[in-house]
Design a protein around this motif. Structure first.
Motif, PDB file in Angstrom:
ATOM      1  N   LEU A  88       0.856  -1.187   0.000  1.00 35.74           N
ATOM      2  CA  LEU A  88       0.000   0.000   0.000  1.00 35.74           C
ATOM      3  C   LEU A  88       0.890   1.234   0.000  1.00 35.74           C
ATOM      4  O   LEU A  88       1.769   1.390   0.851  1.00 35.74           O
ATOM      5  CB  LEU A  88      -0.914  -0.005   1.222  1.00 35.74           C
ATOM      6  CG  LEU A  88      -1.883  -1.197   1.274  1.00 35.74           C
ATOM      7  CD1 LEU A  88      -2.433  -1.370   2.668  1.00 35.74           C
ATOM      8  CD2 LEU A  88      -3.010  -1.002   0.278  1.00 35.74           C
ATOM      9  N   LEU A  96      -8.199   1.723   4.301  1.00 35.27           N
ATOM     10  CA  LEU A  96      -7.522   1.004   3.226  1.00 35.27           C
ATOM     11  C   LEU A  96      -8.009  -0.438   3.159  1.00 35.27           C
ATOM     12  O   LEU A  96      -8.318  -1.057   4.178  1.00 35.27           O
ATOM     13  CB  LEU A  96      -6.005   1.025   3.455  1.00 35.27           C
ATOM     14  CG  LEU A  96      -5.344   2.401   3.497  1.00 35.27           C
ATOM     15  CD1 LEU A  96      -3.906   2.295   3.985  1.00 35.27           C
ATOM     16  CD2 LEU A  96      -5.405   3.075   2.132  1.00 35.27           C
ATOM     17  N   THR A  97      -8.071  -0.985   1.945  1.00 33.67           N
ATOM     18  CA  THR A  97      -8.435  -2.375   1.699  1.00 33.67           C
ATOM     19  C   THR A  97      -7.447  -2.951   0.688  1.00 33.67           C
ATOM     20  O   THR A  97      -6.658  -2.212   0.084  1.00 33.67           O
ATOM     21  CB  THR A  97      -9.856  -2.496   1.140  1.00 33.67           C
ATOM     22  OG1 THR A  97      -9.878  -2.010  -0.216  1.00 33.67           O
ATOM     23  CG2 THR A  97     -10.865  -1.712   1.977  1.00 33.67           C
ATOM     24  N   ASP A 100      -6.783  -1.209  -2.634  1.00 32.86           N
ATOM     25  CA  ASP A 100      -5.968   0.007  -2.703  1.00 32.86           C
ATOM     26  C   ASP A 100      -4.493  -0.291  -2.940  1.00 32.86           C
ATOM     27  O   ASP A 100      -3.681   0.635  -3.042  1.00 32.86           O
ATOM     28  CB  ASP A 100      -6.103   0.803  -1.402  1.00 32.86           C
ATOM     29  CG  ASP A 100      -7.520   1.294  -1.174  1.00 32.86           C
ATOM     30  OD1 ASP A 100      -8.081   1.897  -2.098  1.00 32.86           O
ATOM     31  OD2 ASP A 100      -8.048   1.059  -0.078  1.00 32.86           O
ATOM     32  N   GLY A 163      -0.563  -0.539  -9.401  1.00 37.13           N
ATOM     33  CA  GLY A 163      -1.726  -1.411  -9.471  1.00 37.13           C
ATOM     34  C   GLY A 163      -1.430  -2.793 -10.017  1.00 37.13           C
ATOM     35  O   GLY A 163      -2.353  -3.563 -10.284  1.00 37.13           O
TER      36      GLY A 163
END
Length: 212
Positions: A88, A96-97, A100, A163
């Motif tokens: 992250l 946040l998950t 993310d 990502g």
């Protein structure tokens, strides 16, 4: 080079992790089990709390390292029971998950759906001296049986696209044992960085690995 070996479970707390809030003091990561079905887990990072993590595994290894070299430490999480690593982007703050994550690495899963503890110990360092930080992930329970001794820490070379999701076979190579070293059981439950490579723990004492 940064070795990331703090571990925490839902319902527990690591009192002295890395300094997330940049106040010169170590920060805690606190895990709680939410009242839900199926069970869900929440982690709160920092003192005072700077980030809340939802949707992660119930047992994590974690630490901070500047993977993308932007001057902010990123949160690196090893969800070892899922066999997955999440990174992250820093500065780490807010809700946040896993969605993310700036980088996700999925380890191998065996025929029983078990994930080999991939992500139990993680190191961030420039393995191939190209100026980009790379990720080394240990999977100490890999093999036909837990801690079977067939483990090879995997090296993923940066830079990583924002990502990005990496899977089995996306590693650049596996670390090789230094001359005279023999792989034993539960290799890689902890990892430390040295000038010449990495030292990983095993049930039979530390084992030294060099970069091929």
């Amino acid at each position: 080079a940064t070795a990331l070996t703090w571990t925490v479970y839902a319902g527990g707390v690591i009192e002295e992790g890395p300094d997330v809030t940049c106040d010169g003091a170590p920060d805690p990561l606190t895990g709680t089990v939410l009242e839900s079905e199926p069970p869900a887990f929440r982690y709160q990072l920092g003192n005072p709390v700077v980030a809340t993590l939802d949707g992660f595994d119930h047992y994590l290894s974690w630490g901070m390292a500047d993977l993308d070299d932007d001057g902010f430490d990123d949160l690196v999480i090893g969800a070892m029971w899922e066999g997955r690593v999440h990174v992250l982007a820093g500065p780490v703050q807010g809700a946040l998950t896993p969605a993310d994550a700036m980088l996700t690495i999925q380890g191998a899963v065996d025929n029983d759906g078990l994930a080999s503890w991939f992500g139990t110990a993680i190191a961030v360092l420039d393995v191939n001296a190209d100026g980009a930080r790379d990720v080394v992930v240990a999977a100490p329970a890999e093999g036909e049986e837990a801690c079977a001794g067939s483990q090879h820490p995997r090296v993923y070379l940066g830079p990583f696209a924002a990502g990005a999701t990496l899977g089995e076979g996306d590693e650049a190579f596996e670390l090789e044992l230094a001359p005279g070293e023999i792989a034993f059981s539960c290799l890689g439950e902890t990892v430390s960085c040295t000038a010449d490579g990495l030292t990983l723990s095993s049930n039979d004492g530390p084992r030294c690995w060099t970069v091929p």
